[in-house]
Design a protein around this motif. Structure first.
Motif, PDB file in Angstrom:
ATOM      1  N   THR A 256      75.180  33.970 -40.935  1.00  0.00           N
ATOM      2  CA  THR A 256      73.724  34.167 -40.989  1.00  0.00           C
ATOM      3  C   THR A 256      72.974  33.293 -40.008  1.00  0.00           C
ATOM      4  O   THR A 256      71.751  33.432 -39.870  1.00  0.00           O
ATOM      5  N   MET A 257      73.690  32.366 -39.335  1.00  0.00           N
ATOM      6  CA  MET A 257      73.074  31.420 -38.424  1.00  0.00           C
ATOM      7  C   MET A 257      72.056  30.527 -39.133  1.00  0.00           C
ATOM      8  O   MET A 257      71.172  29.953 -38.511  1.00  0.00           O
ATOM      9  N   GLY A 258      72.164  30.448 -40.464  1.00  0.00           N
ATOM     10  CA  GLY A 258      71.264  29.604 -41.232  1.00  0.00           C
ATOM     11  C   GLY A 258      69.867  30.161 -41.411  1.00  0.00           C
ATOM     12  O   GLY A 258      68.988  29.461 -41.916  1.00  0.00           O
ATOM     13  N   VAL A 259      69.630  31.409 -41.011  1.00  0.00           N
ATOM     14  CA  VAL A 259      68.304  32.006 -41.192  1.00  0.00           C
ATOM     15  C   VAL A 259      68.043  32.144 -42.693  1.00  0.00           C
ATOM     16  O   VAL A 259      68.797  32.818 -43.406  1.00  0.00           O
ATOM     17  N   ALA A 260      66.990  31.506 -43.181  1.00  0.00           N
ATOM     18  CA  ALA A 260      66.765  31.346 -44.620  1.00  0.00           C
ATOM     19  C   ALA A 260      66.781  32.673 -45.373  1.00  0.00           C
ATOM     20  O   ALA A 260      67.418  32.795 -46.426  1.00  0.00           O
ATOM     21  N   GLN A 261      66.082  33.671 -44.864  1.00  0.00           N
ATOM     22  CA  GLN A 261      66.036  34.961 -45.545  1.00  0.00           C
ATOM     23  C   GLN A 261      67.422  35.592 -45.610  1.00  0.00           C
ATOM     24  O   GLN A 261      67.813  36.145 -46.636  1.00  0.00           O
ATOM     25  N   ARG A 262      68.191  35.486 -44.523  1.00  0.00           N
ATOM     26  CA  ARG A 262      69.531  36.082 -44.482  1.00  0.00           C
ATOM     27  C   ARG A 262      70.480  35.347 -45.428  1.00  0.00           C
ATOM     28  O   ARG A 262      71.354  35.956 -46.042  1.00  0.00           O
ATOM     29  N   VAL A 263      70.313  34.036 -45.543  1.00  0.00           N
ATOM     30  CA  VAL A 263      71.144  33.266 -46.472  1.00  0.00           C
ATOM     31  C   VAL A 263      70.888  33.738 -47.899  1.00  0.00           C
ATOM     32  O   VAL A 263      71.828  33.959 -48.676  1.00  0.00           O
ATOM     33  N   GLN A 264      69.616  33.900 -48.254  1.00  0.00           N
ATOM     34  CA  GLN A 264      69.275  34.384 -49.592  1.00  0.00           C
ATOM     35  C   GLN A 264      69.838  35.787 -49.824  1.00  0.00           C
ATOM     36  O   GLN A 264      70.351  36.089 -50.915  1.00  0.00           O
ATOM     37  N   GLU A 265      69.734  36.651 -48.810  1.00  0.00           N
ATOM     38  CA  GLU A 265      70.283  38.007 -48.932  1.00  0.00           C
ATOM     39  C   GLU A 265      71.785  37.964 -49.199  1.00  0.00           C
ATOM     40  O   GLU A 265      72.296  38.670 -50.072  1.00  0.00           O
ATOM     41  N   TYR A 266      72.479  37.146 -48.420  1.00  0.00           N
ATOM     42  CA  TYR A 266      73.939  37.080 -48.553  1.00  0.00           C
ATOM     43  C   TYR A 266      74.332  36.529 -49.920  1.00  0.00           C
ATOM     44  O   TYR A 266      75.233  37.066 -50.584  1.00  0.00           O
ATOM     45  N   PHE A 267      73.679  35.472 -50.358  1.00  0.00           N
ATOM     46  CA  PHE A 267      73.997  34.890 -51.657  1.00  0.00           C
ATOM     47  C   PHE A 267      73.727  35.882 -52.787  1.00  0.00           C
ATOM     48  O   PHE A 267      74.433  35.908 -53.797  1.00  0.00           O
ATOM     49  N   GLU A 268      72.681  36.691 -52.638  1.00  0.00           N
ATOM     50  CA  GLU A 268      72.391  37.711 -53.643  1.00  0.00           C
ATOM     51  C   GLU A 268      73.551  38.704 -53.754  1.00  0.00           C
ATOM     52  O   GLU A 268      73.997  39.048 -54.858  1.00  0.00           O
ATOM     53  N   LYS A 269      74.067  39.164 -52.602  1.00  0.00           N
ATOM     54  CA  LYS A 269      75.185  40.113 -52.606  1.00  0.00           C
ATOM     55  C   LYS A 269      76.450  39.475 -53.172  1.00  0.00           C
ATOM     56  O   LYS A 269      77.198  40.108 -53.929  1.00  0.00           O
ATOM     57  N   LEU A 270      76.689  38.222 -52.814  1.00  0.00           N
ATOM     58  CA  LEU A 270      77.865  37.530 -53.330  1.00  0.00           C
ATOM     59  C   LEU A 270      77.744  37.323 -54.847  1.00  0.00           C
ATOM     60  O   LEU A 270      78.743  37.444 -55.580  1.00  0.00           O
ATOM     61  N   ALA A 271      76.553  37.022 -55.316  1.00  0.00           N
ATOM     62  CA  ALA A 271      76.344  36.820 -56.752  1.00  0.00           C
ATOM     63  C   ALA A 271      76.687  38.075 -57.539  1.00  0.00           C
ATOM     64  O   ALA A 271      77.286  38.001 -58.628  1.00  0.00           O
ATOM     65  N   TYR A 272      76.332  39.240 -57.005  1.00  0.00           N
ATOM     66  CA  TYR A 272      76.679  40.491 -57.683  1.00  0.00           C
ATOM     67  C   TYR A 272      78.192  40.730 -57.668  1.00  0.00           C
ATOM     68  O   TYR A 272      78.757  41.254 -58.640  1.00  0.00           O
ATOM     69  N   GLN A 273      78.845  40.343 -56.583  1.00  0.00           N
ATOM     70  CA  GLN A 273      80.307  40.468 -56.535  1.00  0.00           C
ATOM     71  C   GLN A 273      80.958  39.576 -57.595  1.00  0.00           C
ATOM     72  O   GLN A 273      81.917  39.978 -58.261  1.00  0.00           O
TER      73      GLN A 273
END
Length: 413
Positions: A256-273
């Protein structure tokens, strides 16, 4: 226990203090600028948390504010109209005139009668911006008051609206406007705003009134790790071991290159997994989250990167190697020398001493209807057109640890 949408909120317009990552140096610089004598200029790449930061700072310090969106100013073709609309709610009645009735008597020999005359008068209206300032000040009362001009990038290439912005900044020092004590924060992607005004007659007047704050960059690895620990373990009670948190943070920060919005997006998807895996984190879930995140908002980037890959499988596939190396490079500027060094590090067994045609490959990647790179004609260096392309390269291309061949992650799989 909180639900996933309450913990990871990548597109929330309100600040989620549960997973807000403080950046104390930037926050301190912003509040000091607001309390200073100049207006503030806050910039940084899209998604890096500028809006959350100014909202958190203003709300934490109990400073009332109104947000004017430059995207709407572009639509209205007037920055003043958008600011006025942000300060005065639509539908607010304004007195524009009045009617006066006059009555007189007429005496005649036989009888006495009356007649009525109705006069209509228009009021001299105040200048719209000054009128809006007066109304919001009466509504808010004394104390600090801020107007935020968000999404500056929407008008940055519109010379008419940028000239209007320069005029407004200068007028804020005029006693008719200054008496209302309203500070402006200008927020957007482009840096070099002051350099832009160098092309206009207003450079000195504008630069003397604007303070350019440090750039809002992406989250650091320690920040991403803190967010992972807070979100997954403290709020979602996933009980992930420290080595798991380290792997999650390192992987997410890289792609995500540390982009805050992208980090939140990725963590959301991982949380569902993790939720689908009966609440247990396993390392293979990262690849599943990769695909979910890629599908979320990276389709266009995926398509662009895919269009530049070798169409046929070759023994070396140099173009694929070059694209893979672009994803590894941290510098914003790319040239054949930088790529060659990266190729030697990643694909040493396929590197020859002769010219490998890297310059030609970079030129091809900067051509076509959907270029991956953009060339700087002055320096002959290249830069990636959109940071999301780097994110896509990092997540969709893999180097086989045995063969060293660059492989593409498919959407379908």
């Amino acid at each position: 226990m909180l639900k996933i949408p309450e913990v990871f909120t990548p597109r929330s317009s309100t600040v989620n203090l549960k997973t807000y990552v403080p950046r104390l140096d930037l926050e301190r610089a912003l509040i000091r600028s607001i309390r200073g004598s100049m207006h503030s200029l806050l910039f940084g790449e899209s998604g890096n948390g500028k809006s959350w930061m100014y909202k958190k700072v203003l709300e934490q310090n109990l400073i009332p504010y109104r947000v004017a969106n430059c995207a709407n100013a572009s639509r209205l073709k007037s920055l003043t109209s958008e600011i006025v609309g942000a300060l005065i709610p639509s539908g607010t009645a304004q007195k524009t005139g009045f009617t006066e009735n006059k009555e007189a008597s007429i005496k005649a020999i036989v009888a006495e009668g009356k007649f009525t005359h109705q006069g209509q008068y228009k009021l001299q209206l105040e200048e719209p911006l000054e009128d809006a300032f007066a109304k919001i000040r009466r509504h808010i009362g004394d104390g600090p008051l801020v107007v935020v001009l968000d999404n500056l990038e929407s008008i940055f290439n519109n010379s008419t609206l940028m000239d209007e912005l320069a005029d407004i900044i200068i007028l804020l020092d005029d006693h008719r406007y200054a008496k209302y004590g309203i500070k402006f924060i200008i927020v957007g992607v482009p840096n070099g705003v002051l350099e832009y005004f160098a092309k206009t007659k207003n450079l000195e007047s504008v630069s003397n009134r604007l303070e350019e704050l440090p750039k809002v960059t992406g989250l650091t690895l320690p920040m991403v790790k803190t967010l992972a620990k807070t979100g997954f373990n403290e709020l979602l009670k996933a009980n992930i071991l420290p080595e798991g948190i380290d792997s999650i943070a390192g992987h997410c920060h890289h792609i995500t290159m540390g982009v805050a919005q992208r980090v939140q997006e990725y963590f959301e998807k991982l949380a569902y997994q993790i939720e689908d895996n009966r609440g247990v984190f396993q390392f293979e879930l990262l690849q599943k989250a990769d695909k979910d995140w890629l599908r979320l908002g990276m389709r266009q980037g995926y398509t662009v990167v895919e269009s530049h890959l070798n169409s046929k499988r070759t023994s070396i596939a140099r173009r694929n190697q070059v694209i893979y190396c672009i994803g590894k490079i941290k510098s914003h500027q790319i040239d054949s020398g930088v790529i060659t060094e990266q190729l030697k590090e990643e694909f040493s067994e396929t590197i020859s001493e002769t010219n490998m045609g890297i310059g030609s490959i970079l030129a091809e990647l900067a051509s076509g209807d959907s270029p991956l790179l953009k060339k700087n004609p002055k320096t002959n260096e290249y830069r990636v057109v959109d940071p999301r392309y780097i994110m896509c390269i990092r997540i969709m291309l893999r180097k086989d640890p045995v063969t060293g061949v660059v492989e593409k992650l498919s959407f379908a799989s």
